[in-house]
Design an enzyme around this catalytic site. Structure first.
Site, PDB file in Angstrom:
ATOM      1  N   TYR A 141       0.813  -1.215   0.000  1.00  0.00           N
ATOM      2  CA  TYR A 141       0.000   0.000   0.000  1.00  0.00           C
ATOM      3  C   TYR A 141       0.845   1.264   0.000  1.00  0.00           C
ATOM      4  CZ  TYR A 141      -4.373  -2.452   1.018  1.00  0.00           C
ATOM      5  OH  TYR A 141      -5.487  -3.234   0.951  1.00  0.00           O
ATOM      6  N   LYS A 189       4.304 -15.169   3.231  1.00  0.00           N
ATOM      7  CA  LYS A 189       4.560 -15.956   2.015  1.00  0.00           C
ATOM      8  C   LYS A 189       6.076 -16.157   1.940  1.00  0.00           C
ATOM      9  CE  LYS A 189       3.159 -17.883  -1.860  1.00  0.00           C
ATOM     10  NZ  LYS A 189       2.309 -19.088  -1.919  1.00  0.00           N
ATOM     11  N   ASP A 221      -1.663 -18.600   1.437  1.00  0.00           N
ATOM     12  CA  ASP A 221      -2.579 -19.404   0.606  1.00  0.00           C
ATOM     13  C   ASP A 221      -3.225 -20.514   1.439  1.00  0.00           C
ATOM     14  OD1 ASP A 221      -0.050 -20.583   0.761  1.00  0.00           O
ATOM     15  OD2 ASP A 221       0.034 -21.209  -1.340  1.00  0.00           O
ATOM     16  N   ASP A 245      -5.970  -7.447   4.622  1.00  0.00           N
ATOM     17  CA  ASP A 245      -7.150  -6.915   3.940  1.00  0.00           C
ATOM     18  C   ASP A 245      -7.986  -8.076   3.395  1.00  0.00           C
ATOM     19  OD1 ASP A 245      -8.869  -5.015   2.689  1.00  0.00           O
ATOM     20  OD2 ASP A 245      -7.821  -5.364   0.795  1.00  0.00           O
ATOM     21  N   ASP A 249     -11.735  -9.795   5.068  1.00  0.00           N
ATOM     22  CA  ASP A 249     -13.007  -9.916   4.328  1.00  0.00           C
ATOM     23  C   ASP A 249     -13.432 -11.384   4.257  1.00  0.00           C
ATOM     24  OD1 ASP A 249     -13.235  -7.148   3.724  1.00  0.00           O
ATOM     25  OD2 ASP A 249     -13.977  -7.592   1.705  1.00  0.00           O
TER      26      ASP A 249
HETATM   27  C1  IPM Z   1     -10.280  -1.849   3.990  1.00  0.00           C
HETATM   28  C2  IPM Z   1     -10.372  -1.353   2.560  1.00  0.00           C
HETATM   29  C3  IPM Z   1      -9.236  -0.408   2.249  1.00  0.00           C
HETATM   30  C4  IPM Z   1      -7.941  -1.196   2.386  1.00  0.00           C
HETATM   31  C5  IPM Z   1      -9.280   0.283   0.878  1.00  0.00           C
HETATM   32  C6  IPM Z   1     -10.599   0.933   0.611  1.00  0.00           C
HETATM   33  C7  IPM Z   1      -8.170   1.292   0.747  1.00  0.00           C
HETATM   34  O1  IPM Z   1     -10.450  -2.415   1.678  1.00  0.00           O
HETATM   35  O2  IPM Z   1     -10.195  -1.021   4.907  1.00  0.00           O
HETATM   36  O3  IPM Z   1     -10.309  -3.066   4.202  1.00  0.00           O
HETATM   37  O4  IPM Z   1      -7.559  -1.903   1.439  1.00  0.00           O
HETATM   38  O5  IPM Z   1      -7.301  -1.074   3.425  1.00  0.00           O
HETATM   39 MN    MN Z   2     -10.768  -4.340   2.673  1.00  0.00          MN
END
Ligand code: IPM
Ligand code: MN
Ligand code: NAD
Length: 365
Positions: A141, A189, A221, A245, A249
């Site tokens: 990032y 990794k 992975d 990230d 999710d």
């Molecule tokens: C999160 C989001 C952000 C990230 C994006 C929107 C920059 O996906 O907070 O999980 O990747 O950190």
């Molecule tokens: Mn995210």
């Protein structure tokens, strides 16, 4: 307790869910005699449109002058063709960097009532309680060089970490693990990437300071699979920025919905609080958004910025109670709605506040 909280609601469902989180915090303040002062500033797409930049200077100034920042979500389809540094998301990355928090805590807790909402079997997810500690200021990032060179048809980003950057986030993860089930899983990794080898070696060094915590290493992975197969085996999961990230999710599958997940970013000048989900343009403005992730994010403000553990726990147990009583937003319903009451974003927020009140009044009697 006095707290100055800056609210940057952002785009899409951001304003809808932060409104409910703020209302829950106001309820806590009223019941407990706390003084929470709220201010609002623009960030993301709404700031691009109105101020010409995703992070206006007065937003940053107000953020740095607060005790905590509550951010809704940023991003919208109309900005998709912009380069990364011009997009709403750039505002989020800039405020993260400026506030300085490097440890992003993303708890994923599987409420029993939502097990039916997970595509995984109830006996796999029931009781799962994972705390992701995602490094937030390094890796791909922020690493340089980064470029899309249009003429040569090449593009590159840099996954870079220093030993100190890894050590400081690892220390936070170990401290948290030592107060939980004393297990830390570090995800990397290291079979392919030098940066992951540095990560792993540093985590092993820091581990020596925490002899009471068991450490294991997993490749990212395989970890993506283990999380779905046996989520209950994990306690604290420490990862670099992008892996965290993605895995956080993925953990929405364990909890039943992305709309359930809160986060807190600590370690910098001002803590930053955000639900894990994005601006959800597909459901924005319709009252369909689940505000529970944002409300649980409010609980993290009370815990990590206010030191108000009982009040944080009251919000968390109110959320549990509301689910036990069969109240759901549409994302929390899969198939059969028998015995369930489907609520709008606002109705769900009100239901949580009502229940928080019951909880806190019961505590004070
Ligand atoms: C999160 C989001 C952000 C990230 C994006 C929107 C920059 O996906 O907070 O999980 O990747 O950190
Ligand atoms: Mn995210
Ligand atoms: P998203 O998290 O916005 O949505 C993914 C899916 O989950 C969608 O189907 C959405 O409807 C659903 N969802 C998310 N939150 C929900 C909630 N509270 N209640 C009910 N359903 C919910 O991810 P995306 O669609 O990949 O991204 C949309 C935009 O959000 C993009 O611009 C992205 O960059 C941005 N984003 C911002 C943040 C942030 O500001 N912290 C985080 C992630 C994504």
């Amino acid at each position: 307790m006095k707290l100055k909280i800056l609210v940057t609601a952002g785009d899409g469902i951001g304003p809808e869910v932060t409104t409910e989180a703020v209302a829950a915090l106001k309820e806590i303040a009223a019941l407990g005699g706390h003084e929470f002062a709220f201010a609002e500033k623009r960030i993301g797409g709404v700031a691009i449109v109105q101020d010409g930049t995703p992070l206006p200077a007065d937003t940053l100034e107000a953020a740095l002058a607060s005790d905590a920042v509550l951010l809704g979500a940023v991003g919208g389809n109309e900005f998709n063709s912009l380069p990364p540094d011009k997009r709403p998301e750039a505002g989020l990355l800039q405020i993260r960097a400026a506030l300085g928090g490097f440890a992003n805590l993303r708890p994923a807790f599987a409420f029993k009532e939502l097990a039916v909402n997970s595509p995984l079997k109830a006996e796999i997810v029931d009781g799962a309680d994972v705390l992701f500690v995602r490094e937030l200021l390094g890796g791909l990032y922020f690493g340089r060089p980064r470029e899309w060179n249009q003429s040569s048809g090449e593009a590159w980003n840099t996954m870079r970490y220093t030993r100190d950057e890894v050590a400081r986030v690892a220390r936070i993860a170990f401290e948290l693990a030592s107060k939980r089930r004393k297990k830390l899983t570090s995800v990397d990794k290291a079979n392919v990437l030098e940066v992951s080898q540095l990560w792993r070696a540093t985590v092993n060094e820091v581990a020596k300071e925490f002899p009471g915590v068991t450490v294991e290493h997993q490749y990212v992975d395989a970890m993506a699979m283990h999380l779905m197969n046996r989520p209950r085996d994990f306690d604290v999961v420490l990862t670099e920025n992008l892996f965290g990230d993605i895995l956080s999710d993925e953990s929405a599958v364990i909890t039943g919905s992305l709309g359930m997940l809160p986060s807190a970013t600590i370690g910098g000048k001002v803590n930053l609080y955000e639900p894990v989900h994005g601006s959800a343009p597909d459901i924005a403005g319709k009252g369909l958004a689940n505000p529970l992730g944002a409300i649980l994010t409010g609980a993290l403000i009370l815990r990590h910025s206010g030191g108000l553990e009982a009040e944080a726990a009251a919000i968390e147990s109110a959320v549990r109670k509301v689910l036990e009583r069969g109240f759901r937003t549409p994302d929390l319903v899969r198939g059969n709605t028998q015995g369930l009451t489907v609520l709008s974003t606002k109705e769900m927020g009100a239901k949580v506040r009502e229940t928080v009140k019951e909880k806190l009044l019961a505590l004070s009697h």
